[in-house]
Design an enzyme around this catalytic site. Structure first.
Site, PDB file in Angstrom:
ATOM      1  N   GLU A   1      11.175  -3.758  -7.223  1.00 25.80           N
ATOM      2  CA  GLU A   1      10.596  -4.995  -7.757  1.00 25.80           C
ATOM      3  C   GLU A   1       9.479  -4.754  -8.776  1.00 25.80           C
ATOM      4  O   GLU A   1       9.195  -5.625  -9.592  1.00 25.80           O
ATOM      5  CB  GLU A   1      10.085  -5.886  -6.613  1.00 25.80           C
ATOM      6  CG  GLU A   1       8.833  -5.401  -5.886  1.00 25.80           C
ATOM      7  CD  GLU A   1       9.120  -4.461  -4.717  1.00 25.80           C
ATOM      8  OE1 GLU A   1      10.189  -3.818  -4.718  1.00 25.80           O
ATOM      9  OE2 GLU A   1       8.263  -4.347  -3.817  1.00 25.80           O
TER      10      GLU A   1
ATOM     11  N   CYS B   1      11.740  -0.805   1.164  1.00 24.17           N
ATOM     12  CA  CYS B   1      10.716   0.011   1.813  1.00 24.17           C
ATOM     13  C   CYS B   1      10.746  -0.191   3.335  1.00 24.17           C
ATOM     14  O   CYS B   1      11.662   0.276   3.977  1.00 24.17           O
ATOM     15  CB  CYS B   1       9.352  -0.256   1.190  1.00 24.17           C
ATOM     16  SG  CYS B   1       8.280   1.176   1.366  1.00 24.17           S
TER      17      CYS B   1
ATOM     18  N   GLN C   1      13.610   0.807   6.150  1.00 25.61           N
ATOM     19  CA  GLN C   1      13.332   1.527   7.400  1.00 25.61           C
ATOM     20  C   GLN C   1      13.853   0.726   8.597  1.00 25.61           C
ATOM     21  O   GLN C   1      14.432   1.278   9.547  1.00 25.61           O
ATOM     22  CB  GLN C   1      11.820   1.781   7.522  1.00 25.61           C
ATOM     23  CG  GLN C   1      11.276   2.646   6.376  1.00 25.61           C
ATOM     24  CD  GLN C   1       9.770   2.851   6.423  1.00 25.61           C
ATOM     25  OE1 GLN C   1       9.068   2.254   7.231  1.00 25.61           O
ATOM     26  NE2 GLN C   1       9.264   3.706   5.539  1.00 25.61           N
TER      27      GLN C   1
ATOM     28  N   ILE D   1      -1.505 -14.961 -16.912  1.00 26.87           N
ATOM     29  CA  ILE D   1      -0.318 -15.393 -17.651  1.00 26.87           C
ATOM     30  C   ILE D   1      -0.670 -15.658 -19.125  1.00 26.87           C
ATOM     31  O   ILE D   1       0.105 -15.330 -20.029  1.00 26.87           O
ATOM     32  CB  ILE D   1       0.286 -16.675 -17.010  1.00 26.87           C
ATOM     33  CG1 ILE D   1       0.670 -16.400 -15.546  1.00 26.87           C
ATOM     34  CG2 ILE D   1       1.482 -17.172 -17.799  1.00 26.87           C
ATOM     35  CD1 ILE D   1       1.793 -15.412 -15.364  1.00 26.87           C
TER      36      ILE D   1
ATOM     37  N   HIS E   1      10.256   0.803  -4.361  1.00 29.66           N
ATOM     38  CA  HIS E   1      10.040  -0.613  -4.698  1.00 29.66           C
ATOM     39  C   HIS E   1      10.623  -0.951  -6.075  1.00 29.66           C
ATOM     40  O   HIS E   1       9.928  -0.860  -7.081  1.00 29.66           O
ATOM     41  CB  HIS E   1       8.539  -0.924  -4.714  1.00 29.66           C
ATOM     42  CG  HIS E   1       7.911  -0.891  -3.376  1.00 29.66           C
ATOM     43  ND1 HIS E   1       7.790  -2.002  -2.584  1.00 29.66           N
ATOM     44  CD2 HIS E   1       7.370   0.133  -2.680  1.00 29.66           C
ATOM     45  CE1 HIS E   1       7.190  -1.665  -1.441  1.00 29.66           C
ATOM     46  NE2 HIS E   1       6.926  -0.385  -1.473  1.00 29.66           N
TER      47      HIS E   1
HETATM   48  N1  GLN Z   1       4.948   0.777   6.538  1.00 29.41           N
HETATM   49  C1  GLN Z   1       5.938   1.560   5.922  1.00 29.41           C
HETATM   50  C2  GLN Z   1       5.413   2.923   5.501  1.00 29.41           C
HETATM   51  O1  GLN Z   1       4.239   3.128   5.393  1.00 29.41           O
HETATM   52  C3  GLN Z   1       6.563   0.837   4.737  1.00 29.41           C
HETATM   53  C4  GLN Z   1       5.603   0.527   3.637  1.00 29.41           C
HETATM   54  C5  GLN Z   1       6.121  -0.512   2.670  1.00 29.41           C
HETATM   55  O2  GLN Z   1       7.002  -1.302   3.005  1.00 29.41           O
HETATM   56  N2  GLN Z   1       5.566  -0.557   1.484  1.00 29.41           N
HETATM   57  O3  GLN Z   1       6.173   3.831   5.296  1.00 29.41           O
END
Ligand code: GLN
Length: 534
Positions: free
Chosen positions: A511, A383, A387, A20, A509
């Site tokens: 984030e 991610c 899923q 930081i 992602h």
């Molecule tokens: N385990 C999942 C994959 O490999 C999701 C990975 C994650 O959430 N970064 O596709």
């Protein structure tokens, strides 16, 4: 102007916030109009943090160019609003790997390969590589670990050599801790003195000391530290505890860190002014928000919030810009079952289903997704979270009770999430993931297209498995649309549920790319709809 190299080392203990402080200095110099980049050198032997359990060093950050990196790079990007690359994070593992590869190729012409000069040369090459691009006025390099550690020795030696080579174009900041001993009612400088001595023994005299303290540093303490450690009083900077990390640049500005640094590097600090208007605008919003927004983050690494660092920071940005105070609870997915889900998750205005790998806690995530879907709670799946949303939908809406991801149940006939054919041949772990930024085309009139305000976006990935397009049609017929897809491979990147206030899962992602000055639209919108959920 020749590139200036600034090193940030740490003493006494870890976790003082070197990342930081480095990012704050970077911000202040950038706000003065200079071109700055922050780099992190990690003394561990892993080639990169990709294979590390998040409980080791927190989340694994991913750069646009697909490098799995230390989470400090996330701070750098959030503060500087400039994407970093593979060159911004180097580990001992990579340094040694490069040197050993060259040794095997015969590049050293029969010489004995040694820590000095070969490892130190490779370290210096990796530092100067950033400066040599010509893109930066300042390269700020943070050395991981604590001075005195065996593994950080080659790094400190490299700093010593670079100071010798570069003279006035190089500067060393040392961050230490000044404990308050309650029984004596005093701040103690001895640990700082010892850690500076340690650094001196390794040949480096710090130019600036940043003292982390839980009590205000008195002028006497400042003087004492200056005298014992060979630095000017004005170069002794206090880093007090603050409510949020986003205050640190402002505190450092008040303490004059950027001014001292510039002066030491032979640059007149009065030539420029750090313009922190936009930063302060965010900070005011962050401080002034009183009304809460209650969000639940459902994940499996909740014991160490650093495991979800970028998600938490993204939610902080989005809440502040929505004039809300973030009330975030981290909920262990393993503890959620059909009987308690309503007790655990009722009362939240938004549910975020976290990324992850492996079986542990997945059932709880599926149940949480169902709860959000059935109860119209705004829900963002990231991610693995996306899923899980797809699996839950296939089970409960499409009626495939055995729907799963091939990662967890490779035997199931209904692999809603699967590995794509061309990936199956890559067996090397860490090498088989889709990593870095990929294009994603958004479906017109979808929520995704609306919130991004454009049709083509680039987002960072880190996963092995993908949404199985064989189910796309059936999903869409039943109200779950694929609203974002990769234009080259057609892989599904975003799913969203119609007839729900806000139920969106993203394979990437978001984030990793939310910054203070550029909060991410997905988080902004998620928090916004959450504020409307009673
Ligand atoms: N385990 C999942 C994959 O490999 C999701 C990975 C994650 O959430 N970064 O596709």
């Amino acid at each position: 102007m020749a590139t200036k190299y600034i090193f940030v080392t740490g003493g006494v203990t870890s976790s003082l916030g070197k990342g930081i402080i480095s990012a704050s200095l970077g911000k202040l110099l950038q706000a003065r109009g200079y071109r700055v980049t922050n780099q992190k050198l990690d003394p561990y032997i892993n080639v990169d943090p990709g294979t590390l359990n998040p409980y080791e060093h927190g989340e694994c950050y991913v750069t646009v160019d697909g490098h799995e990196a230390d989470l400090d790079l996330g701070h750098y990007e959030r503060f500087l609003n400039v994407p970093s690359t593979k060159a911004n994070n180097v580990t001992s593992g990579r340094i040694y790997q490069n040197v050993i590869n060259r040794e095997r190729r015969g590049d050293f012409l029969g010489k004995t390969v040694q820590v000095i000069p070969h490892i130190t040369d490779e370290i210096k090459r990796n530092i100067k590589m950033l400066g040599n691009t010509g893109d930066f006025d300042f390269v700020i390099t943070e050395i991981g670990g604590t001075v005195g550690d065996i593994e950080s020795l080659p790094y400190i030696e490299s700093v010593r050599q670079m100071r010798w080579e570069l003279g006035k174009d190089c500067l060393c900041i040392h961050l230490t801790y000044v404990p308050f001993v309650a029984a004596a009612g005093e701040l103690k400088t001895k640990p700082t003195q010892h850690s500076v001595k340690e650094l001196q023994q390794e040949g480096v005299q710090p130019d600036v000391l940043v003292l982390r303290a839980e009590h205000p540093i008195t002028p006497e303490v400042r003087k004492k530290v200056a005298l014992f450690c060979n630095v000017d009083s004005e170069a002794v900077i206090e880093s007090a505890d603050v409510k949020t990390i986003y205050e640190v640049p402002i505190r450092m500005q008040q303490e004059g860190l950027d001014r001292v640094v510039l002066k030491r590097l032979g640059i007149n600090p009065d030539d420029t002014v750090a313009d922190m208007k936009q930063w302060n605008f965010f900070l005011d919003k962050l401080h002034n928000a009183t009304e809460e927004v209650k969000i639940a983050l459902v994940g499996k690494y909740v014991r160490l919030p650093d495991a979800y660092k970028s998600i938490i920071e993204s939610l902080i940005h989005a809440s502040a810009y929505n004039d809300r105070k973030l009330k975030l609870d981290l909920i262990l997915s393993e503890e959620i079952n059909d009987n308690n889900v309503s007790d655990i998750l009722s009362g939240y205005q938004g549910i975020l289903i976290a990324p992850g790998f492996g079986e542990r806690g997945v059932d709880g995530k599926i149940i949480a997704a169902r709860f959000a879907r059935e109860n119209n709670v705004p829900c963002l799946g990231i991610c693995f979270g996306m899923q899980v949303m797809a699996i839950e939908f296939a089970r409960d809406v499409l009626g495939y009770a055995d729907a799963h991801t091939a990662e967890i149940n490779p035997q199931t006939p209904h692999k809603i999430i699967d590995m794509m054919e061309d990936q199956k041949v890559v067996l090397d772990k860490g090498g088989s993931m889709r990593l870095g930024a990929f294009a994603c085309r958004l479906l017109k009139n979808s929520k995704a297209a609306e919130l991004y305000g454009k049709e083509l976006i680039y987002e960072r990935h880190r996963h092995r498995f993908e949404f199985n397009n064989q189910y796309k049609e059936e999903f869409e017929k039943n109200g779950m649309i694929v609203s974002g897809f990769n234009p080259e491979t057609n892989l599904g990147e975003i799913i969203e549920l119609k007839n729900h206030p806000w139920y969106i899962g993203v394979q990437f992602h978001p984030e990793y790319s939310s910054t203070v000055l550029n909060p991410h639209p997905l988080f902004l919108e998620f928090v916004k709809v959450a504020t409307q959920h009673k």
